[in-house]
Design a protein around this motif. Structure first.
Motif, mmCIF file in Angstrom:
data_model
loop_
_atom_site.group_PDB
_atom_site.id
_atom_site.type_symbol
_atom_site.label_atom_id
_atom_site.label_comp_id
_atom_site.label_asym_id
_atom_site.label_seq_id
_atom_site.Cartn_x
_atom_site.Cartn_y
_atom_site.Cartn_z
ATOM 1 N N VAL A 66 59.463 87.839 84.664
ATOM 2 C CA VAL A 66 60.006 86.474 84.708
ATOM 3 C C VAL A 66 61.519 86.530 84.852
ATOM 4 O O VAL A 66 62.163 87.526 84.513
ATOM 5 N N TRP A 73 54.495 83.970 82.122
ATOM 6 C CA TRP A 73 54.164 84.125 83.533
ATOM 7 C C TRP A 73 52.716 83.736 83.796
ATOM 8 O O TRP A 73 51.790 84.255 83.163
ATOM 9 N N GLN A 132 56.595 80.141 84.074
ATOM 10 C CA GLN A 132 57.069 80.453 85.426
ATOM 11 C C GLN A 132 55.879 80.870 86.277
ATOM 12 O O GLN A 132 55.067 81.695 85.870
#
Length: 235
Positions: A66, A73, A132
């Motif tokens: 990330v 993630w 993310q």
């Protein structure tokens, strides 16, 4: 500063004029040199970007890595973004704020759907958790405008544009910290020309983040987070 004395010496007047011309030539030569250096720098930067865009040229990556400390993630479908090497191939000078128009789970689901054709780099939940889904290196299909996609990072926010209660304190604060970090990484100015809503992207038909998104509050939080990270006073 006073007036110059008149001189009856034609040679003196001639030398004075020649001196003025020499200064003019010198300034012109310096200006030309500066312009040439500037042109060379631009050409070098363009050449560097072109090199990074060549097929097979790619920065090293680690699966699940990330860009923002504390983010979780969860990979988006690779049909919803394209491989890049930003900011070396495309400069990043913007953050685009989105609202999911649904739950966090529904946003993850569509971003993992290869038929959806869109995804953002990050999702911020109501509780402030950050996920993310696409590396900042890469171009996410989030803005509906190729140029803006290539030069921006997209941040989704869980909720609906017509539900101001969805924009929690935790969400505002977490998103502001994320945006401040992105702006620091790419030297993006902390202003509304560079931190924009999806609705402000040319050609878009989206309205997010909507009228209930408190831009004044958000920008104050972003600047405060940036100041805390850099040790500078808030603007």
């Amino acid at each position: 500063m006073g007036t110059r004395k008149a001189s009856g010496d034609g040679a003196s007047r001639s030398r004075s004029k020649d001196g003025d011309r020499r200064v003019g030539r010198r300034a012109l030569l310096i200006g030309t040199a500066v312009a040439a250096v500037g042109t060379a720098v631009v050409a070098r930067d363009e050449l560097t970007r072109a090199w990074w865009r060549l097929p097979g040229v790619s920065k090293p990556r680690k699966e699940g890595e990330v860009d923002y400390a504390g983010a979780r993630w969860v990979a988006a479908s690779d049909a919803n973004w394209r491989l890049a090497d930003r900011p070396d191939d495309f400069g990043i000078d913007m953050v685009v704020i989105h609202v999911t128009q649904g739950s966090f789970a529904s946003a993850v689901k569509v971003f993992q759907d290869p038929k959806h054709g869109a995804a953002s780099h990050y999702i911020v939940r109501k509780d402030g958790r950050v996920t993310q889904m696409i590396r900042e290196l890469d171009v996410a299909y989030h803005a509906g405008n190729r140029d803006y996609n290539e030069r921006s990072v997209g941040i989704e926010h869980e909720g609906f544009v017509d539900r101001p209660q969805d924009f929690t304190d935790e969400m505002y604060e977490a998103s502001a910290r994320l945006t401040a970090r992105i702006c620091a990484r790419y030297d993006i100015p902390l202003d509304r020309e560079h931190i924009i809503g999806h609705v402000e992207v040319p050609g878009t038909d989206h309205t997010d983040p909507g009228e209930h998104w408190d831009w004044d509050r958000y920008m104050k939080l972003v600047r405060a987070a940036a100041a805390k990270g850099s040790g500078a006073a808030p603007a």
